[in-house]
Design a protein around this motif. Structure first.
Motif, PDB file in Angstrom:
ATOM      1  N   HIS A  41      -2.102  -1.038   3.783  1.00  0.00           N
ATOM      2  CA  HIS A  41      -0.544  -1.529   3.188  1.00  0.00           C
ATOM      3  C   HIS A  41       0.264  -3.311   3.936  1.00  0.00           C
ATOM      4  O   HIS A  41      -0.418  -3.821   4.813  1.00  0.00           O
ATOM      5  CB  HIS A  41       0.660  -0.674   3.822  1.00  0.00           C
ATOM      6  CG  HIS A  41       0.686  -0.296   5.095  1.00  0.00           C
ATOM      7  ND1 HIS A  41       0.087   0.006   5.829  1.00  0.00           N
ATOM      8  CD2 HIS A  41       1.881  -0.925   5.387  1.00  0.00           C
ATOM      9  CE1 HIS A  41       0.400   0.101   6.967  1.00  0.00           C
ATOM     10  NE2 HIS A  41       1.140  -0.954   7.249  1.00  0.00           N
ATOM     11  N   MET A  42       0.660  -3.477   3.362  1.00  0.00           N
ATOM     12  CA  MET A  42       1.461  -5.036   3.914  1.00  0.00           C
ATOM     13  C   MET A  42       2.517  -4.540   5.005  1.00  0.00           C
ATOM     14  O   MET A  42       3.484  -3.473   5.055  1.00  0.00           O
ATOM     15  CB  MET A  42       2.237  -5.455   2.977  1.00  0.00           C
ATOM     16  CG  MET A  42       1.712  -6.183   1.722  1.00  0.00           C
ATOM     17  SD  MET A  42       0.833  -7.412   1.901  1.00  0.00           S
ATOM     18  CE  MET A  42       0.166  -7.649   0.846  1.00  0.00           C
ATOM     19  N   PRO A  43       2.755  -5.245   6.211  1.00  0.00           N
ATOM     20  CA  PRO A  43       2.841  -5.366   7.090  1.00  0.00           C
ATOM     21  C   PRO A  43       4.204  -5.076   7.334  1.00  0.00           C
ATOM     22  O   PRO A  43       5.545  -4.398   8.277  1.00  0.00           O
ATOM     23  CB  PRO A  43       2.847  -6.581   7.734  1.00  0.00           C
ATOM     24  CG  PRO A  43       1.989  -7.506   6.982  1.00  0.00           C
ATOM     25  CD  PRO A  43       1.927  -6.792   5.929  1.00  0.00           C
ATOM     26  N   TYR A  44       5.259  -5.343   5.383  1.00  0.00           N
ATOM     27  CA  TYR A  44       6.690  -5.844   6.029  1.00  0.00           C
ATOM     28  C   TYR A  44       7.313  -4.041   4.618  1.00  0.00           C
ATOM     29  O   TYR A  44       8.068  -4.359   4.034  1.00  0.00           O
ATOM     30  CB  TYR A  44       6.777  -6.627   5.136  1.00  0.00           C
ATOM     31  CG  TYR A  44       6.327  -7.376   4.724  1.00  0.00           C
ATOM     32  CD1 TYR A  44       6.675  -6.764   2.681  1.00  0.00           C
ATOM     33  CD2 TYR A  44       5.604  -8.206   3.727  1.00  0.00           C
ATOM     34  CE1 TYR A  44       5.315  -7.773   1.224  1.00  0.00           C
ATOM     35  CE2 TYR A  44       4.644  -9.099   3.170  1.00  0.00           C
ATOM     36  CZ  TYR A  44       4.611  -8.036   2.026  1.00  0.00           C
ATOM     37  OH  TYR A  44       3.819  -8.836   0.936  1.00  0.00           O
ATOM     38  N   ALA A  45       6.090  -3.824   4.596  1.00  0.00           N
ATOM     39  CA  ALA A  45       6.379  -2.155   4.034  1.00  0.00           C
ATOM     40  C   ALA A  45       6.162  -0.846   4.427  1.00  0.00           C
ATOM     41  O   ALA A  45       5.550  -1.115   5.907  1.00  0.00           O
ATOM     42  CB  ALA A  45       5.549  -2.598   2.354  1.00  0.00           C
ATOM     43  N   ASN A  46       7.065  -0.764   3.544  1.00  0.00           N
ATOM     44  CA  ASN A  46       6.695   1.366   4.921  1.00  0.00           C
ATOM     45  C   ASN A  46       5.929   1.973   3.506  1.00  0.00           C
ATOM     46  O   ASN A  46       6.421   2.358   2.864  1.00  0.00           O
ATOM     47  CB  ASN A  46       8.026   1.562   5.202  1.00  0.00           C
ATOM     48  CG  ASN A  46       7.919   3.325   5.430  1.00  0.00           C
ATOM     49  OD1 ASN A  46       6.964   3.856   5.740  1.00  0.00           O
ATOM     50  ND2 ASN A  46       9.096   4.222   5.579  1.00  0.00           N
ATOM     51  N   PRO A  47       3.868   2.436   4.615  1.00  0.00           N
ATOM     52  CA  PRO A  47       3.940   3.255   3.043  1.00  0.00           C
ATOM     53  C   PRO A  47       4.333   4.704   3.659  1.00  0.00           C
ATOM     54  O   PRO A  47       3.994   5.609   2.470  1.00  0.00           O
ATOM     55  CB  PRO A  47       2.321   3.451   3.928  1.00  0.00           C
ATOM     56  CG  PRO A  47       3.145   2.829   6.062  1.00  0.00           C
ATOM     57  CD  PRO A  47       3.884   1.389   6.065  1.00  0.00           C
ATOM     58  N   ASP A  48       4.873   4.766   3.349  1.00  0.00           N
ATOM     59  CA  ASP A  48       5.322   6.165   3.541  1.00  0.00           C
ATOM     60  C   ASP A  48       6.770   6.553   3.073  1.00  0.00           C
ATOM     61  O   ASP A  48       7.540   7.342   2.938  1.00  0.00           O
ATOM     62  CB  ASP A  48       5.513   7.370   4.680  1.00  0.00           C
ATOM     63  CG  ASP A  48       4.092   6.987   5.871  1.00  0.00           C
ATOM     64  OD1 ASP A  48       3.101   7.475   5.135  1.00  0.00           O
ATOM     65  OD2 ASP A  48       4.364   7.062   7.436  1.00  0.00           O
ATOM     66  N   ALA A  49       7.216   5.299   2.077  1.00  0.00           N
ATOM     67  CA  ALA A  49       8.714   5.458   2.536  1.00  0.00           C
ATOM     68  C   ALA A  49       8.770   6.660   1.211  1.00  0.00           C
ATOM     69  O   ALA A  49       7.346   6.407  -0.131  1.00  0.00           O
ATOM     70  CB  ALA A  49       8.939   4.617   1.411  1.00  0.00           C
ATOM     71  N   PRO A  50       9.861   7.398   1.192  1.00  0.00           N
ATOM     72  CA  PRO A  50       9.566   8.061   0.300  1.00  0.00           C
ATOM     73  C   PRO A  50       9.888   7.589  -1.418  1.00  0.00           C
ATOM     74  O   PRO A  50       9.924   6.868  -1.490  1.00  0.00           O
ATOM     75  CB  PRO A  50      11.083   9.076   0.009  1.00  0.00           C
ATOM     76  CG  PRO A  50      11.866   8.015   1.255  1.00  0.00           C
ATOM     77  CD  PRO A  50      10.990   7.366   1.806  1.00  0.00           C
ATOM     78  N   LYS A  51       9.948   9.049  -2.480  1.00  0.00           N
ATOM     79  CA  LYS A  51      10.095   7.994  -4.003  1.00  0.00           C
ATOM     80  C   LYS A  51      10.713   8.890  -4.350  1.00  0.00           C
ATOM     81  O   LYS A  51      10.965   9.795  -4.556  1.00  0.00           O
ATOM     82  CB  LYS A  51       8.209   8.204  -4.298  1.00  0.00           C
ATOM     83  CG  LYS A  51       7.132   7.543  -4.371  1.00  0.00           C
ATOM     84  CD  LYS A  51       7.430   6.070  -3.823  1.00  0.00           C
ATOM     85  CE  LYS A  51       6.018   5.646  -3.602  1.00  0.00           C
ATOM     86  NZ  LYS A  51       5.684   4.142  -4.246  1.00  0.00           N
ATOM     87  N   GLY A  52      11.609   7.946  -5.624  1.00  0.00           N
ATOM     88  CA  GLY A  52      12.601   8.927  -5.919  1.00  0.00           C
ATOM     89  C   GLY A  52      14.294   8.109  -6.750  1.00  0.00           C
ATOM     90  O   GLY A  52      14.183   7.737  -5.659  1.00  0.00           O
ATOM     91  N   GLY A  53      15.091   9.186  -6.254  1.00  0.00           N
ATOM     92  CA  GLY A  53      16.515   7.905  -6.915  1.00  0.00           C
ATOM     93  C   GLY A  53      16.573   7.007  -8.145  1.00  0.00           C
ATOM     94  O   GLY A  53      15.533   6.183  -9.028  1.00  0.00           O
TER      95      GLY A  53
END
Length: 598
Positions: A41-53
């Motif tokens: 993953h890109m170092p500035y992204a959170n690979p565990d970020a929740p989906k939704g909203g």
């Protein structure tokens, strides 16, 4: 058969040809990609970020088209990236590196005389149809012939193109000596041939585009809002470049025609984040209850990029600004110190550079040997103090009535053929007064223009300030229908072909380009060419600094201020990763935080 679409067909690559280069997962403008082939993953992204909203983004302005790839109309720019993808994706922690997206691999030789892209066989448009080499070639030819001026300029450099197989495309450059072209092609948006009519492509349209990106357009209220819905079948959701991105189920783009109403809507929570551009508002406008309670969070972000810089741009197509001495004189009359203190709480800096605050800036730096080699054919035209780095922008006493700068400006104007006739500055021969119009569209632009107009009046110059809405401002700017405007050119750490679009001779006569000042200097084109031919980062930096010196020497624009930070305000229902990319904030990495149960 594809040959009718391209310039002419190439033979299939031989084994010897392929031995000249190896396929790669990424390509960097200079050096090697920072991330290994095994990156997750890109170092500035959170690979565990929740989906939704849902994310609601407020935008100042309006729109009458969903096609951002043409000159006509005011388009929704978010169609790029969210709906329409490119062959490759930027690494936002590097000056200019691309990683595979629609193209699984890229191949080029040491001279970068060609580039070959091999598509990911999983790539699909939102209607489920595969992305093919035929779609890539169609998109290239369409944008080369009917796209925006920058696309026409870039893609016309391709001498030959061919689909080697249903998933492989090769572009040959015919020895143009532009090492950026493989990356420029890598950023090319890809459209489905079957869904685009070339005959009507250049017309504004509210037709919902079909793309391969993570979102689809699901609702359009012309001029008011656009709703994007995440495609549950998005083909690229598990790619390393996408992991932790595109987290909202829905993104709504709401458009506002008036700046004050735009801010009031944010205070009421009608949209989720805003990029603040007014120091006065950032300084004392965020005292409303939601900020005090922590519901609204203010982020100050320092990036590694050239600082965004605002300029008052002379349209040198106008006779009043054709004499460089007039432009120099008006630069002397601009009182930055008074404006920064009284309007901006001293939050801004100021540099004459078009790459301020970065290693690419020539301001305050002496030329090195490599720069001198680049500039040698044109050095006689560049002031010695810009060459040796001693040039500094004029500094006033901050009173709004600096006499020394006024005397120096009047001396330059006298050399240009003007003299005071009572309280009016006129040409000696024709008795024509020196007068022009400053076109503005925001409150800050108007305040700056009015303050400048006041200073000019002391020199007998009449500058009228005309305020128009954002739509009319954009139309007049794109058509070069102005005397002076305030403008900013955003720069990266790897400037390239877009510099022709900003300052090149051909762009000066092409409406829709960003050569607003009408510069037509062969030295500019030569420095851009040297920059594009550079193989080494150090040589590249020298070429950009040489370009910077040529631009400064032309006095095409009055530097107004440099923005040292990004100011972002967001409601706390929106969260972002702890790490920030080199380029700054990236809403595509954010995610929705559900309300906490009480």
């Amino acid at each position: 058969m594809l040959c009718g679409l391209v310039a002419f067909c190439l033979p299939v690559l031989t084994g010897r040809d392929r031995a000249l280069a190896a396929e790669s997962y990424a390509i960097a403008m200079h050096g090697a990609p920072a991330l290994p082939a095994t990156f997750t993953h890109m170092p500035y992204a959170n690979p565990d970020a929740p989906k939704g909203g849902r994310l609601v983004q407020g935008i100042l302005g309006t729109f009458d088209s969903l096609n951002p790839l043409i000159v006509r109309g005011l388009a929704v720019q978010q169609m790029r990236g969210f709906v329409v993808e490119s062959l490759m994706e930027r690494g936002n922690d590097e000056p200019f590196t691309l990683y595979g997206l629609l193209a699984r691999t890229v191949e080029t030789d040491d001279a970068r005389s060609y580039v070959t892209f091999r598509l990911d066989p999983r790539a699909r448009f939102s209607d489920g149809q595969p992305v093919t080499a035929d779609d890539v070639l169609f998109s290239w030819a369409l944008l080369r012939d009917k796209g925006r001026p920058n696309h026409r300029q870039y893609y016309s450099k391709v001498a030959k193109a061919e689909a080697l197989d249903p998933l492989t495309v090769r572009f040959d450059f015919g020895g143009v000596g532009d090492r950026e072209l493989p990356l420029i092609l890598g950023l090319m948006p890809v459209l489905p041939r079957r869904a685009v009519d070339p005959a009507t492509f250049e017309e504004t349209s509210m037709t919902t585009p079909i793309g391969s990106g993570p979102y689809r357009v699901t609702h359009v209220n012309p001029g008011v809002s656009v709703t994007l819905t995440r495609n549950p079948d998005y083909w690229g959701r598990d790619l390393p470049v996408n992991r932790g991105l595109w987290n909202f189920n829905e993104i709504r783009l709401d458009f506002y025609r008036e700046a004050n109403g735009y801010f009031e809507a944010f205070k009421r929570g009608l949209y989720d984040f805003r990029v603040e551009s007014e120091p006065l508002r950032w300084h004392d406008g965020y005292a409303f209850p939601a900020v005090r309670s922590g519901e609204v969070i203010r982020d100050t972000i320092k990036t590694g990029m050239p600082q965004p810089s605002e300029f008052l741009v002379f349209n040198t197509r106008r006779p009043v600004f054709s004499d460089i001495r007039v432009r120099q004189a008006l630069t002397l009359l601009f009182d930055f110190e008074w404006i920064n203190r009284n309007y901006f709480f001293g939050l801004y800096g100021r540099s004459a550079s078009f790459f301020a605050g970065s290693e690419l800036s020539a301001y305050g730096r002496p030329t090195d040997e490599q720069e001198l080699a680049f500039l040698k054919p044109f050095a006689a035209r560049i002031p010695p103090n810009i060459l040796d780095g001693s040039y500094r922008l004029p500094v006033t006493d901050g009173s709004g009535r600096d006499r020394a700068n006024l005397r120096a400006a009047l001396n330059l104007l006298s050399q240009a053929g003007y003299e005071l006739d009572g309280a009016v500055l006129r040409q000696r021969d024709s008795k024509t007064p020196l007068t022009f119009e400053i076109l503005v569209t925001t409150r800050d632009q108007e305040r700056i223009a009015l303050a400048f107009s006041r200073d000019l009046k002391r020199a007998g110059i009449v500058a009228t300030v005309r305020a128009v809405d954002a739509v009319q401002f954009d139309q007049r700017r794109l058509g070069f229908d102005f005397d002076m405007i305030q403008n900013r050119w955003d720069q990266s750490l790897s400037p390239g072909n877009e510099q022709f679009f900003y300052w090149g001779r051909e762009a000066a006569d092409s409406p829709g380009t960003r050569n607003y000042m009408g510069a037509k200097d062969p030295a500019i084109d030569a420095m851009i060419a040297d920059m594009l031919a550079a193989r080494d980062r150090g040589v590249f930096v020298s070429a950009v600094r040489a370009l910077d010196r040529v631009l400064m020497s032309g006095f095409y624009a009055i530097p107004v201020f440099n923005v040292r930070e990004q100011w972002i305000a967001r409601w706390n229902r929106i969260e972002r990763p702890q790490a920030t990319a080199l380029t700054g904030y990236l809403p595509e990495t954010w995610w929705y935080r559900p309300p906490q149960s009480k």
